[in-house]
Design an enzyme around this catalytic site. Structure first.
Site, PDB file in Angstrom:
ATOM      1  N   ASN A   5       0.801  -1.224  -0.051  1.00 32.29           N
ATOM      2  CA  ASN A   5       0.013  -0.176  -0.097  1.00 32.29           C
ATOM      3  C   ASN A   5       1.054   1.279  -0.004  1.00 32.29           C
ATOM      4  O   ASN A   5       2.021   1.265   0.299  1.00 32.29           O
ATOM      5  CB  ASN A   5      -0.850   0.023   1.413  1.00 32.29           C
ATOM      6  CG  ASN A   5      -2.044  -1.200   1.018  1.00 32.29           C
ATOM      7  OD1 ASN A   5      -2.657  -1.218   0.084  1.00 32.29           O
ATOM      8  ND2 ASN A   5      -2.391  -1.552   2.258  1.00 32.29           N
TER       9      ASN A   5
ATOM     10  N   CYS B 258      -5.420  -7.669  -3.665  1.00 32.41           N
ATOM     11  CA  CYS B 258      -6.038  -7.120  -2.230  1.00 32.41           C
ATOM     12  C   CYS B 258      -7.074  -7.981  -1.732  1.00 32.41           C
ATOM     13  O   CYS B 258      -7.812  -8.562  -2.742  1.00 32.41           O
ATOM     14  CB  CYS B 258      -6.538  -5.469  -2.230  1.00 32.41           C
ATOM     15  SG  CYS B 258      -7.173  -5.082  -0.817  1.00 32.41           S
ATOM     16  N   HIS B 259      -7.105  -8.349  -0.452  1.00 36.24           N
ATOM     17  CA  HIS B 259      -8.077  -9.339  -0.227  1.00 36.24           C
ATOM     18  C   HIS B 259      -9.353  -8.748   0.528  1.00 36.24           C
ATOM     19  O   HIS B 259     -10.149  -9.365   1.194  1.00 36.24           O
ATOM     20  CB  HIS B 259      -7.363 -10.324   0.937  1.00 36.24           C
ATOM     21  CG  HIS B 259      -6.717  -9.680   2.039  1.00 36.24           C
ATOM     22  ND1 HIS B 259      -5.547 -10.197   2.666  1.00 36.24           N
ATOM     23  CD2 HIS B 259      -7.064  -8.309   2.405  1.00 36.24           C
ATOM     24  CE1 HIS B 259      -5.393  -9.255   3.365  1.00 36.24           C
ATOM     25  NE2 HIS B 259      -6.170  -8.054   3.593  1.00 36.24           N
TER      26      HIS B 259
ATOM     27  N   HIS C 292      -9.400  -0.569  -1.583  1.00 32.66           N
ATOM     28  CA  HIS C 292     -10.171  -0.191  -0.168  1.00 32.66           C
ATOM     29  C   HIS C 292     -11.371   0.580  -0.280  1.00 32.66           C
ATOM     30  O   HIS C 292     -11.874   1.031   0.588  1.00 32.66           O
ATOM     31  CB  HIS C 292      -9.074   0.534   0.454  1.00 32.66           C
ATOM     32  CG  HIS C 292      -7.918  -0.271   0.905  1.00 32.66           C
ATOM     33  ND1 HIS C 292      -6.500   0.068   1.288  1.00 32.66           N
ATOM     34  CD2 HIS C 292      -7.685  -1.701   0.568  1.00 32.66           C
ATOM     35  CE1 HIS C 292      -5.632  -0.907   1.611  1.00 32.66           C
ATOM     36  NE2 HIS C 292      -6.517  -2.073   1.015  1.00 32.66           N
TER      37      HIS C 292
END
Lengths: 460, 460, 460, 460
Positions: C157, C179-180, C216
């Site tokens: 990030n 990304c999870h 995000h």
């Protein structure tokens, strides 16, 4: 519809052109083999009797013990009856009759223009489009009014313009055009694996390809099987078979089969352009300039593909009509064969039963670069529950895109000409078709004759 | 540069191709007539002697009392010398010699392909492009390194690809391509006003037009004079003159003039497509399919335009060389005639002295719809101080856009082929040119011969 | 690489940040569980000793009999050593140290700005970006020079700007950001199915979602399980749990866990905007205006999510360092746990072993409408052999797109500011961040202090 | 219309809002001064008596000997009467009454939100939009049905959304939004020339600017006068006047004038962003985050601009009503003053009498990069006979575009919310306005109160 975790019942399908033999029987066959789905198919056709016979044939089939997919078939007298309540709409019609198609395909021969198929582009495809677009504009209005949420699967040619018309008239429609030509190319690549790498029995679905183009003039720029890049193999394969062509395991030699070819056009396009053209040679040849593959009968013979004579279609139709009667009165038993089409897989995916990635014709919303927005293109898409999302297929190199764009813009012109009933505009597209390699006054003469021959199906 | 409110001194112009006669002398003439500007013109040419002679001619001119625009002319031996410190760069070169042009224009005649000009599209234009693009790539690098802030005005053909190459190699370049073909159409519309409405002496600059297309294949979809819509008048004008053509007040009949026509192609395109094609007939015919206006010599004669034989160009060059010597040694006095070109007006506008709206060739950033981004298009633009802003010209109807796009994409292919020195890619564009109406193997044969004839100017 | 039909050996992976504990150990675990792949992992880290320890740990692991995926781990001293010959590059670094992160996250608290994570957007994310972008610009250059054909998987990030920088510097790179966070939302939907429909043990991969947004701050506008539309269920689920929040089967209550939440932010966003926000609440809150979820500590407590204090990260790092030593000297045995990350699945798909559809961060080439071209967006994509094709995810409604665009354009500004080392430009983005709800002079003061604290990692 | 070469008679103008004083009287004044045009102005107003009075005032004026532009004024009772046969439609209305405007502007003050104008963006502008959009949707339908070919010139605020609504409802409309705010900035630059360079009496039309943005939040990235680049001068000018502000030759100090400012906001934006903001400070401040220029009354005073109290507007209206009566009964003579607006110039240009380049609000078709298609933007355009062609203005840097986009997308949301009467959607835009710097529940409370106060003008 009723959902359970793994099967769905009470599906309603409207079949427009439900009196057809080939396509309707194929659907019945595929539905019979699929045990997760059941419901009703409403068959609508301008020939109600033909639809009724098909209903009878379908219901007989559903009663058979060896059939796991149980459907109720019902002939209806109006398109509204078919559409109301439907979850899916399948369209597969013959626009006009074979009399009009006879003119489409064979009249241009008097001007030295030979068309192996004559239903997509070229003078035949264009005139066919002029009579098909008004019909599809009507379908779009009916779907908008009576089944706006249904998914619409079109099989009719000219595929691109049929699908394009549906969206032009009813932009919120959920419609796709489906075609098996790319499957044929996947099968060819499977055959290639056998010849070049001794890998046999490869399922064409395991040949992963990136598809981009317009229907019957699609191109593959990436192809793989498992971890193997198929492009170097294809180059070797083309080199081996360029001169003689490749007929593979097809039972009939191309000269004896109305739909066959020896793939020489495909091989030549690969040599000249570096990508794999992904449709039958008979179609591909029609998109290229007249003097490449269709200059004269000798040229056609050299390239080893067949011309599909409309007289054959007429004979075949008569045979199927007779067969239909035998099936109705039980003198013949319906033979269940999977068609290899993906209609049922698509329906299952749209119902959420499985995810499917396959090629499909849809308006361009960016899946193909350098093609106008909203023009109908053929690329891969992911099918999921009530959702079809095209993948970003990228763009063709400018020299191939140029060949494609010429047809894309001719089709856009033809669409507007048909909707506005502007024959002058239609002629501008006609005269610009690669096959119409004529001085303008001769092109106009041919156009007028062909239009006259199809006028029974044009709006007045 | 030194600015005062109304005049600007110490301007530096780099002239690449500064040994030319026609264009360089025209510039001298226009500069001599303009009293608001002065400075230095640095003449660079691969033929330094020719540049030197022009410097001499120019300086003689500046000394004359009847000349209000005083400039210093200087021949320089390197392009760097010309570029360093320049505010403007003018490029007007002959790519190769008339020997190469002879092949470009006349060799295709052996294959039945006639080209009235042969420097834009068609087999001649393409081969010319293949040798011009590397030269222009070199210019772009030099400008990037030595005059990145200068405004570059190009007059060389193929205009589109010259301008396109400059931007491809140096994307921040401030370059335009200038061409007078649209002016000719404005003049035709002025003549029309006299014939149809008895309005005489109309300045072509007062004929307001919306221009869209690519160089030599531009179209006008709006034209007015004062409050008058010129389209209905043009329709009437075309109807009156369609059969015989219109020669207007031009002194020479089209048959006697190497650049003239009777406008019949323009009239025919208006009838067939509804918009005003805005270039000379000789150019327009080269963009259309071979069998429209260039099928054979009889067809060409019927359409009443001339073919410009390269032998005439050679003779003319010799005459000009002799004239150059007379001008240098004072045996002949330089005759000052305004060229009608807009180069000086553009320079004045770019210096902030006046606002100018005119047509110009620039990369497409949205000024033309449905044409790829960065392809060079010709539309109107507003010129202001250090600023050229294209106007949103809109888009051509799909049927005309189709004709244009075929060339746009051929040009993009040609550009990449030339930069990558990929003759196979170049051939794909060549074989797809509307004039190259040949079976592929014949097209390849012609291509190879033409390439051979120009190889002295291709990179190795 | 060596291919067989079902497994691939001799794969080479370069791991940049190979001295990390969390991510590197996770990769080892996942590789150990996968029997179709084998090869070498080259571990590069600015802390060579840490990389060496990890190599030791990895090689110990490979020797174990219960491990089916056998890999050779090698610590290398230069990034070039890692990259040359690599098929895949994995990047997972800490940009700067926790000292800088301490400033990023906690200094803004003095101005009333609370950040639960502080590594993506907000003042912390922006300052972190300013020191990360130069590092990633360096990576991009190295990859261009030493491994231009490798696939690059980034985990660092700020994800969006790391990936964006790679493409800005080396446009032909084949890079993705993984990304999870979306997986967590899929798991929430699986929990929902259990609560609302008593369907248990649903694999999150069977929750099909359409993802669109930026990392995000992604949104889901379609979600289904089998044939079931999950939106009506989610509405019901939100209504039930809106006030108290939903903690599901997570072992720790949100107050005791540094990464947990009670999903109340997600529920509130659903009520206010109608779509499912698909990231953890701690991330989501940072993208919204300051006075929505982060106004003060009381507000944060009401919304029931945790702030991740950097002091915890420091403690945790120390614990992991100790564990590393125990693993190296064999005092502790490596525990193999699947991470739930998809890196290995992606690698398998890119090798052609299977097709994978999942969400991924890539430059926008049309997969998301109404977002600028080349900005990095997160949508679904199809992974195949040497190919990742995003799907056309559509577009967010304008009111949500507005929230997203503000960050997209801030990020574009930050990117350019970092590359050009233009702190004034960087401040324009900083002052426009939704969390920086300060008068300009206070914003400037905060910006300057934070910049000062990170200056050891800024280019000079 | 009747055309002669230089003048045009029998023009018909429909004036919607024809009972207004300020704008209608201004038009009369400008028409009276223009001798090339004549015809009829049909005045339509929901207050028919006011329109009648204006007709009387206008006809009295036309009879005066000192008036060269002779027009016939006619009050009509229906909008259809005004539209049928019209060549131009001018719209200038007050949406609702000053009672609603009182709520728009002053109610938010209870929540700490101060609005200097309150008619464009901010809570006031948004609520005003919600009641204006339905009115404009109605206008668009009437124009479509009764005057589809007329050019429509809008002066009402919120300008962007009024114009946007006209195109949304009737996409083929030929409408523009006109605003004089950019002229004010040109005048400021003219004043600057006097202060910095002692060049006096510069006509603002000779200040050439490139305009890009949205109405009242436009930016200038190029400005010149003759050959002079104005940017370095402006920087110097800002430096000199930053602290104290610049009031120029305006008669009234900003504290005594309801529309004045000392340009400090404009100067500050230049320092912070590098471009010239081109609207009055009172407008500009409303587009920026609340705590920049409108944090509280002290902040506002420091930035030296006035708040326009609605009570002043009410008083002014009463004064004008009294003046109207005096003008009707001849007790006062109409004073002819050129307004400085460009409406008449635009009309002349659209009639083909002259070419005009000026800034105008139109749907984005590419004139501004990185702004959605069809959103209304303000850029320069060329006006010619029946034609307005925007110029390619380029794009704003991402950090400024970010500020603009937030409003663009809020406006798109507001448009859809108003047309669909979806108050929840409207609130999403409201809560995202930079001035609405409130926790969501407070924002909602304010929204509901304001909506209640305007409900008499909302559709039911």
């Amino acid at each position: 519809m009723n959902h359970s975790k793994t099967e769905i019942n009470n599906i309603q399908i409207a079949y427009i052109g439900g009196g057809s033999r080939g396509w309707a029987w194929g659907l019945m066959s595929d539905l019979a083999l699929e045990n997760k789905l059941s419901g009703t198919v409403k068959l609508y056709d301008i020939d109600y009797r033909a639809a009724s016979k098909n209903a009878e044939i379908g219901n007989r089939l559903s009663k058979r013990e060896d059939v796991s997919g149980k459907w109720n078939y019902e002939a209806v007298e109006t398109i509204e009856d078919a559409l109301i309540g439907s979850d899916f709409v399948i369209i597969s019609i013959l626009p006009g009759t074979f009399t009009e198609m006879e003119s489409d395909v064979h009249l241009p021969e008097e001007y030295g223009i030979f068309q192996p198929v004559g239903d997509t582009v070229g003078p035949g495809g264009m005139i066919r489009a002029l009579r098909t677009i008004p019909i599809y504009a009507g379908f779009a209005e009916k779907i908008r009014d009576f089944a706006p949420d249904a998914w619409v699967i079109n099989y009719t040619n000219p595929m691109t313009l049929c699908t394009r018309t549906l969206y032009e008239v009813f932009p919120e429609i959920k419609a796709i055009g489906c075609c098996h030509e790319v499957f044929g190319t996947q099968k060819l690549l499977a055959s290639m694996l056998e010849e070049v790498k001794w890998i046999s029995n490869v399922n064409r679905r395991d040949i992963k390809v990136n598809v981009l183009g317009i229907n019957h003039f699609t191109w593959i720029d990436q192809a793989s099987y498992q971890g193997i890049d198929l492009f170097p193999l294809y180059r070797e394969f083309v080199d081996r078979n360029y001169e003689e062509g490749f007929e593979g395991s097809e039972k009939n030699h191309w000269m004896n089969n109305h739909f066959a070819s020896a793939q020489r056009v495909k091989f030549d396009l690969f040599r000249k352009f570096g990508l794999i053209a992904a449709a039958g040679d008979r179609h591909l040849a029609e998109f290229m300039p007249n003097n490449w593959y269709l200059k004269d009968l000798q040229t056609i013979q050299n390239w080893k593909f067949s011309l599909t004579d409309v007289s054959w279609r007429i004979q075949n139709q008569q045979k199927l009509a007779a067969q239909s009667d035998r099936l109705v009165n039980g003198k013949e038993s319906f033979e269940i064969n999977p068609t290899g089409e993906e209609g049922i897989d698509m329906i299952k995916a749209l119902l959420g039963l499985e995810e499917l990635v396959t090629n499909v014709n849809m308006p361009n919303h960016g899946q193909m670069g350098n093609i106008p927005t909203n023009s109908v293109v053929e690329t891969n898409a992911i099918f999921g529950r009530d959702s079809i999302k095209p993948v970003l297929a990228g763009e063709l190199p400018p020299e191939i895109n140029n060949l494609v764009m010429r047809h894309v813009l001719n089709q856009e012109t033809t669409l507007q000409a048909a909707l506005q009933q502007d024959n002058e505009m239609a002629f501008r597209a006609f005269a610009n078709d690669p096959l119409v390699n004529l001085p303008p006054h001769q092109a106009k003469e041919l156009f007028n004759k062909m239009l006259e021959n199809t006028k029974a199906y044009l709006p007045v």
